[in-house]
Design a protein around this motif. Structure first.
Motif, mmCIF file in Angstrom:
data_model
loop_
_atom_site.group_PDB
_atom_site.id
_atom_site.type_symbol
_atom_site.label_atom_id
_atom_site.label_comp_id
_atom_site.label_asym_id
_atom_site.label_seq_id
_atom_site.Cartn_x
_atom_site.Cartn_y
_atom_site.Cartn_z
ATOM 1 N N MET A 120 0.840 -1.191 0.000
ATOM 2 C CA MET A 120 0.000 0.000 0.000
ATOM 3 C C MET A 120 0.878 1.244 0.000
ATOM 4 O O MET A 120 1.860 1.328 0.750
ATOM 5 C CB MET A 120 -0.913 -0.003 1.223
ATOM 6 N N VAL A 121 0.522 2.218 -0.848
ATOM 7 C CA VAL A 121 1.255 3.478 -0.940
ATOM 8 C C VAL A 121 0.252 4.622 -0.880
ATOM 9 O O VAL A 121 -0.783 4.584 -1.560
ATOM 10 C CB VAL A 121 2.067 3.562 -2.253
ATOM 11 N N ASN A 122 0.559 5.620 -0.063
ATOM 12 C CA ASN A 122 -0.295 6.795 0.010
ATOM 13 C C ASN A 122 0.045 7.719 -1.157
ATOM 14 O O ASN A 122 1.161 8.234 -1.259
ATOM 15 C CB ASN A 122 -0.088 7.525 1.339
ATOM 16 N N LYS A 123 -0.920 7.915 -2.038
ATOM 17 C CA LYS A 123 -0.690 8.672 -3.272
ATOM 18 C C LYS A 123 -0.311 10.120 -2.988
ATOM 19 O O LYS A 123 0.617 10.675 -3.599
ATOM 20 C CB LYS A 123 -1.944 8.614 -4.137
ATOM 21 N N GLN A 124 -0.994 10.756 -2.051
ATOM 22 C CA GLN A 124 -0.718 12.166 -1.747
ATOM 23 C C GLN A 124 0.668 12.345 -1.132
ATOM 24 O O GLN A 124 1.377 13.306 -1.437
ATOM 25 C CB GLN A 124 -1.792 12.719 -0.814
ATOM 26 N N THR A 125 1.047 11.402 -0.250
ATOM 27 C CA THR A 125 2.377 11.483 0.363
ATOM 28 C C THR A 125 3.456 11.268 -0.682
ATOM 29 O O THR A 125 4.499 11.942 -0.664
ATOM 30 C CB THR A 125 2.512 10.436 1.488
ATOM 31 N N ALA A 126 3.212 10.339 -1.611
ATOM 32 C CA ALA A 126 4.172 10.101 -2.686
ATOM 33 C C ALA A 126 4.361 11.350 -3.534
ATOM 34 O O ALA A 126 5.490 11.700 -3.924
ATOM 35 C CB ALA A 126 3.695 8.936 -3.561
ATOM 36 N N GLU A 127 3.273 12.060 -3.813
ATOM 37 C CA GLU A 127 3.360 13.298 -4.588
ATOM 38 C C GLU A 127 4.133 14.367 -3.815
ATOM 39 O O GLU A 127 4.939 15.109 -4.390
ATOM 40 C CB GLU A 127 1.955 13.792 -4.925
ATOM 41 N N LEU A 128 3.898 14.437 -2.496
ATOM 42 C CA LEU A 128 4.611 15.391 -1.657
ATOM 43 C C LEU A 128 6.109 15.137 -1.696
ATOM 44 O O LEU A 128 6.924 16.075 -1.726
ATOM 45 C CB LEU A 128 4.103 15.295 -0.214
ATOM 46 N N LEU A 129 6.476 13.858 -1.718
ATOM 47 C CA LEU A 129 7.888 13.483 -1.714
ATOM 48 C C LEU A 129 8.489 13.504 -3.114
ATOM 49 O O LEU A 129 9.701 13.335 -3.273
ATOM 50 C CB LEU A 129 8.054 12.084 -1.104
ATOM 51 N N GLY A 130 7.638 13.675 -4.135
ATOM 52 C CA GLY A 130 8.125 13.701 -5.511
ATOM 53 C C GLY A 130 8.528 12.342 -6.044
ATOM 54 O O GLY A 130 9.382 12.235 -6.934
ATOM 55 N N VAL A 131 7.902 11.281 -5.542
ATOM 56 C CA VAL A 131 8.246 9.923 -5.959
ATOM 57 C C VAL A 131 7.529 9.577 -7.258
ATOM 58 O O VAL A 131 6.311 9.745 -7.375
ATOM 59 C CB VAL A 131 7.870 8.894 -4.875
ATOM 60 N N GLN A 132 8.273 9.088 -8.232
ATOM 61 C CA GLN A 132 7.716 8.614 -9.493
ATOM 62 C C GLN A 132 7.800 7.092 -9.527
ATOM 63 O O GLN A 132 8.821 6.518 -9.144
ATOM 64 C CB GLN A 132 8.493 9.206 -10.672
ATOM 65 N N PHE A 133 6.749 6.451 -9.979
ATOM 66 C CA PHE A 133 6.710 4.993 -10.004
ATOM 67 C C PHE A 133 6.789 4.459 -11.431
ATOM 68 O O PHE A 133 6.194 5.036 -12.351
ATOM 69 C CB PHE A 133 5.416 4.486 -9.352
ATOM 70 N N THR A 134 7.528 3.365 -11.585
ATOM 71 C CA THR A 134 7.599 2.717 -12.891
ATOM 72 C C THR A 134 6.289 1.972 -13.153
ATOM 73 O O THR A 134 5.496 1.736 -12.232
ATOM 74 C CB THR A 134 8.761 1.710 -12.937
ATOM 75 N N GLU A 135 6.068 1.583 -14.401
ATOM 76 C CA GLU A 135 4.868 0.808 -14.734
ATOM 77 C C GLU A 135 4.841 -0.494 -13.955
ATOM 78 O O GLU A 135 3.785 -0.942 -13.507
ATOM 79 C CB GLU A 135 4.827 0.532 -16.241
ATOM 80 N N GLU A 136 5.984 -1.118 -13.816
ATOM 81 C CA GLU A 136 6.064 -2.392 -13.094
ATOM 82 C C GLU A 136 5.692 -2.201 -11.623
ATOM 83 O O GLU A 136 5.002 -3.028 -11.037
ATOM 84 C CB GLU A 136 7.482 -2.962 -13.210
ATOM 85 N N GLN A 137 6.159 -1.122 -11.013
ATOM 86 C CA GLN A 137 5.820 -0.844 -9.622
ATOM 87 C C GLN A 137 4.337 -0.576 -9.456
ATOM 88 O O GLN A 137 3.705 -1.049 -8.511
ATOM 89 C CB GLN A 137 6.629 0.349 -9.115
ATOM 90 N N GLN A 138 3.778 0.178 -10.394
ATOM 91 C CA GLN A 138 2.356 0.526 -10.285
ATOM 92 C C GLN A 138 1.454 -0.695 -10.342
ATOM 93 O O GLN A 138 0.371 -0.697 -9.753
ATOM 94 C CB GLN A 138 1.983 1.508 -11.408
ATOM 95 N N LYS A 139 1.884 -1.733 -11.024
ATOM 96 C CA LYS A 139 1.074 -2.949 -11.156
ATOM 97 C C LYS A 139 0.874 -3.658 -9.813
ATOM 98 O O LYS A 139 -0.142 -4.301 -9.589
ATOM 99 C CB LYS A 139 1.733 -3.921 -12.135
ATOM 100 N N LYS A 140 1.837 -3.524 -8.915
ATOM 101 C CA LYS A 140 1.742 -4.252 -7.648
ATOM 102 C C LYS A 140 1.354 -3.365 -6.463
ATOM 103 O O LYS A 140 1.209 -3.856 -5.339
ATOM 104 C CB LYS A 140 3.067 -4.953 -7.342
ATOM 105 N N ILE A 141 1.157 -2.063 -6.718
ATOM 106 C CA ILE A 141 0.841 -1.133 -5.631
ATOM 107 C C ILE A 141 -0.679 -0.927 -5.526
ATOM 108 O O ILE A 141 -1.354 -0.781 -6.535
ATOM 109 C CB ILE A 141 1.517 0.237 -5.855
ATOM 110 N N THR A 142 -1.173 -0.909 -4.293
ATOM 111 C CA THR A 142 -2.519 -0.455 -4.030
ATOM 112 C C THR A 142 -2.404 0.962 -3.494
ATOM 113 O O THR A 142 -1.890 1.194 -2.400
ATOM 114 C CB THR A 142 -3.225 -1.341 -2.981
ATOM 115 N N PHE A 143 -2.863 1.939 -4.288
ATOM 116 C CA PHE A 143 -2.744 3.335 -3.889
ATOM 117 C C PHE A 143 -3.931 3.722 -3.005
ATOM 118 O O PHE A 143 -5.077 3.371 -3.286
ATOM 119 C CB PHE A 143 -2.712 4.239 -5.119
ATOM 120 N N VAL A 144 -3.639 4.445 -1.939
ATOM 121 C CA VAL A 144 -4.695 4.972 -1.064
ATOM 122 C C VAL A 144 -4.502 6.482 -0.962
ATOM 123 O O VAL A 144 -3.416 7.001 -1.201
ATOM 124 C CB VAL A 144 -4.672 4.334 0.341
ATOM 125 N N GLU A 145 -5.567 7.197 -0.606
ATOM 126 C CA GLU A 145 -5.478 8.645 -0.488
ATOM 127 C C GLU A 145 -5.972 9.089 0.885
ATOM 128 O O GLU A 145 -6.773 8.408 1.498
ATOM 129 C CB GLU A 145 -6.330 9.311 -1.567
#
Length: 327
Positions: free
Chosen positions: A302-327
């Protein structure tokens, strides 16, 4: 007279049989009294309790009808656990649920007769609650919130998302047994991933923010274990971490929803529901010693989408396939 007596006995026997059947089926009948002792209020523990009650309701035990629940909260003070335990035992509850390690330990020290269930426990064997996961023994069983791969996978994901990270800060209550177990596992995983750790300990939730601030400048990422003291004050931790743009990896999916960056988490409502299903078995006559301790079946990244944006984290397509994004 003899014939009349026999008819009366037969009638009484038939009535008892119907009453017992209704109680076992969870229908309106004999009153069931359940005590619940919870160490502190925070989303994970609250969801575990709600899941427990939901399982009872689905089995026909309705609060306010044939079920009475005495919910007691220690407000994060372990000294309150024993007082609560003594109350729940003295009130002759049919079953007692303990949520968090120290709460359950107080209950098991108070009674060896009343069935005791637990949930949200890190290591029930090490905590002295059961003899083994498969064969609990005694009057106690329940569910652990520790999947064997959860901490290992969460720490490994630090290197995946932040390959330049070298030092992991950890804030925890050294007096909370489940937290110590979690930190030991985390430090082992940190070392295996070529990282080092720095620690700050607390004894109460009021110390959490200052402890987190003491690690600023000495850590690249932060790890918050399953620690009831720290998690109950998680917002103060995340305030510091987010202001300093420090990624906070956490021990629970609920903590991701509250703003933590990422975790391999589990659903605490489901965990509590499984414990409630065990309670139904016990209420129907099964001994706790006959029910193996349960563990989470599924983990998700699980990854918090808003926190990731705050930190400037970019995800690869492969990473996005296995992540459950929450807000």
């Amino acid at each position: 007279m003899l014939a009349g007596l026999l008819l009366l006995l037969a009638a009484c026997s038939g009535t008892d049989g119907e009453s017992g059947g209704e109680a076992q089926g969870g229908q309106a009948g004999e009153q069931v009294n359940i005590g619940i002792s919870q160490l502190v209020e925070h989303p994970s523990l609250d969801q575990a309790r709600e899941g427990f009650v939901a399982a009872l309701e689905d089995a026909g035990y309705k609060e306010g009808e044939n079920l009475a629940i005495d919910y007691q909260n220690a407000q994060g003070d372990v000294n309150n656990n024993m007082t609560i335990a003594q109350k729940l035992v003295n009130d002759d509850n049919d079953l007692i649920l303990g949520i968090a390690t120290s709460s359950v330990q107080a209950i098991t020290q108070t009674t060896q007769d009343i069935p005791v269930l637990f949930t949200a426990i890190t290591d029930p064997v090490k905590a002295g609650l059961v003899e083994s996961m498969e064969n609990p023994g005694g009057n106690v069983t329940g569910t652990s919130d520790t999947h064997p791969d959860a901490i290992k996978n969460t720490i490994a994901s630090i290197k995946e998302f932040f390959p330049e990270a070298k030092t992991v800060g950890i804030v925890y209550n050294s007096g909370e047994e489940n937290a110590v177990v979690n930190v030991e596992s985390a430090k082992k995983a940190i070392e295996e991933n070529g990282l080092t750790s720095v620690e700050a300990t607390v004894s109460s939730s009021s110390e959490v923010k200052q402890a987190t601030e003491s690690l600023v400048g000495r850590m690249d990422v932060l790890y918050v274990p399953k620690d009831n003291t720290v998690v109950s004050a998680l917002e103060s931790v995340l305030t510091v971490a987010n202001e300093q743009k420090i990624p906070a990896f956490v021990g629970e999916g609920d903590s991701v929803e509250r703003g933590g960056f990422a975790s391999y988490g589990l659903n605490y409502h489901d965990l509590g529901y499984s414990t409630g299903e065990m309670a139904v078995e016990v209420l129907k006559g099964k001994a706790p010693s006959e029910i193996s301790v349960g563990i989470p079946e599924n983990l998700e990244l699980m990854v918090n989408k808003q926190t990731a944006e705050l930190l400037g984290v970019q995800f690869t397509e492969e990473q996005q396939k296995k992540i459950t994004f929450v807000e």
